[in-house]
Design a protein around this motif. Structure first.
Motif, PDB file in Angstrom:
ATOM      1  N   PHE A   2      52.541 -42.751 -49.814  1.00 28.57           N
ATOM      2  CA  PHE A   2      52.558 -42.547 -48.362  1.00 28.57           C
ATOM      3  C   PHE A   2      52.000 -43.785 -47.662  1.00 28.57           C
ATOM      4  O   PHE A   2      51.086 -44.424 -48.177  1.00 28.57           O
ATOM      5  CB  PHE A   2      51.699 -41.335 -47.978  1.00 28.57           C
ATOM      6  N   ALA A   8      52.090 -38.807 -44.262  1.00 24.96           N
ATOM      7  CA  ALA A   8      51.940 -37.716 -45.240  1.00 24.96           C
ATOM      8  C   ALA A   8      51.990 -36.359 -44.538  1.00 24.96           C
ATOM      9  O   ALA A   8      52.619 -35.412 -45.021  1.00 24.96           O
ATOM     10  CB  ALA A   8      50.620 -37.877 -45.988  1.00 24.96           C
ATOM     11  N   LEU A  11      55.627 -35.411 -43.531  1.00 24.10           N
ATOM     12  CA  LEU A  11      56.410 -34.965 -44.692  1.00 24.10           C
ATOM     13  C   LEU A  11      55.976 -33.567 -45.135  1.00 24.10           C
ATOM     14  O   LEU A  11      56.802 -32.730 -45.509  1.00 24.10           O
ATOM     15  CB  LEU A  11      56.248 -35.960 -45.846  1.00 24.10           C
ATOM     16  N   LEU A  12      54.666 -33.310 -45.083  1.00 26.72           N
ATOM     17  CA  LEU A  12      54.154 -31.990 -45.464  1.00 26.72           C
ATOM     18  C   LEU A  12      54.579 -30.928 -44.446  1.00 26.72           C
ATOM     19  O   LEU A  12      54.971 -29.817 -44.822  1.00 26.72           O
ATOM     20  CB  LEU A  12      52.620 -32.048 -45.568  1.00 26.72           C
ATOM     21  N   LYS A  15      57.865 -29.400 -45.068  1.00 27.15           N
ATOM     22  CA  LYS A  15      57.896 -28.439 -46.177  1.00 27.15           C
ATOM     23  C   LYS A  15      57.281 -27.081 -45.803  1.00 27.15           C
ATOM     24  O   LYS A  15      57.494 -26.090 -46.494  1.00 27.15           O
ATOM     25  CB  LYS A  15      57.132 -29.013 -47.378  1.00 27.15           C
ATOM     26  N   GLY A 150      48.318 -26.547 -48.353  1.00 25.33           N
ATOM     27  CA  GLY A 150      49.303 -27.598 -48.160  1.00 25.33           C
ATOM     28  C   GLY A 150      48.654 -28.971 -48.292  1.00 25.33           C
ATOM     29  O   GLY A 150      47.653 -29.242 -47.635  1.00 25.33           O
ATOM     30  N   PRO A 152      49.603 -33.398 -49.252  1.00 26.24           N
ATOM     31  CA  PRO A 152      50.609 -34.407 -49.588  1.00 26.24           C
ATOM     32  C   PRO A 152      50.712 -34.663 -51.098  1.00 26.24           C
ATOM     33  O   PRO A 152      51.802 -34.861 -51.620  1.00 26.24           O
ATOM     34  CB  PRO A 152      50.112 -35.657 -48.850  1.00 26.24           C
ATOM     35  N   VAL A 172      53.760 -32.279 -51.464  1.00 30.04           N
ATOM     36  CA  VAL A 172      54.902 -33.200 -51.375  1.00 30.04           C
ATOM     37  C   VAL A 172      55.082 -33.902 -52.721  1.00 30.04           C
ATOM     38  O   VAL A 172      56.192 -34.039 -53.218  1.00 30.04           O
ATOM     39  CB  VAL A 172      54.689 -34.237 -50.240  1.00 30.04           C
ATOM     40  N   LEU A 173      53.986 -34.325 -53.329  1.00 25.48           N
ATOM     41  CA  LEU A 173      54.024 -35.007 -54.631  1.00 25.48           C
ATOM     42  C   LEU A 173      53.118 -34.295 -55.634  1.00 25.48           C
ATOM     43  O   LEU A 173      51.966 -33.978 -55.320  1.00 25.48           O
ATOM     44  CB  LEU A 173      53.518 -36.447 -54.508  1.00 25.48           C
TER      45      LEU A 173
END
Length: 210
Positions: A2, A8, A11-12, A15, A150, A152, A172-173
């Motif tokens: 990120f 980050a 992107l989170l 989701k 939640g 990243p 995310v990862l």
């Protein structure tokens, strides 16, 4: 990788969009979790608060967690040679520090009632998951409808450990090789108290305007 906590968070947030229509709240782990949580709360239209918990360390080794305390409660795993008096003193000291932090970040605002809500706990990453485990145990006493974590980035071990304790963990990862949260950010500078207050105030303004 990120660019920073804001990227980050964006992107989170994508989701976590499925929770948008739930009655919910975002709880940010200060300080690093706050910029990430800001983007998530903004996307979902949820209010944001800081979640304040600190581990209770063992009397012989303060780094070794035997439990955790929040503003409203605590839990401790039974250990030999740990007296009730020690626990009582530790909880009192921790709660005094947490009250100061809460006043700094949230002012005189009463904490939100979590009962029946979807509670999304946000941090900038999870290495072991032990501290978050304590947070989850304490939050459960408030009877939320769902507890979601939640982040990243999280280690595979942490995801396995925490997924047994919450309704969902969204990352995310989840890398094969994990060498600490900071390794997955180009910019991982410490977040200051001033920045925390900036993001919390900014979201409040946006919600009031909306």
């Amino acid at each position: 990788m990120f660019r920073d906590r804001i990227e980050a968070g964006l992107l989170l947030a994508a989701k976590l969009r499925k929770y948008k229509n739930d009655p919910g709240i975002v709880l940010a782990v200060p300080r690093g979790g706050v910029p990430v949580a800001y983007e998530v709360a903004h996307e979902l239209g949820f209010p944001i608060e800081v979640v304040l918990t600190k581990k209770i360390g063992h009397p012989m080794n303060k780094e070794y967690a035997i439990g955790a305390a929040s503003l409203s409660g605590y839990f401790v795993l039974p250990h030999e040679n740990v007296s009730d008096q020690y626990i009582e003193n530790e909880v009192k000291n921790i709660q005094a520090r947490l009250k100061e932090m809460y006043k700094l970040f949230m002012g005189d605002k009463e904490p939100e009632d979590l009962q029946g809500k979807t509670v999304i706990i946000i941090d900038d990453g999870i290495a072991t998951g032990n501290t978050l485990l304590g947070t989850v145990n304490l939050l459960r006493k408030s009877k939320p409808a769902k507890i979601v974590i939640g982040v990243p980035v999280a280690s595979r071990n942490a995801v396995q450990k925490l997924s047994k304790e919450v309704d969902e963990i969204v990352a995310v990862l989840i890398p094969e090789e994990f060498h600490g949260v900071g390794a997955f950010y180009e910019n991982f500078e410490q977040v200051s108290d001033k920045e925390v207050m900036f993001y919390l105030d900014k979201l409040r303004e946006l919600r009031n305007a909306g």
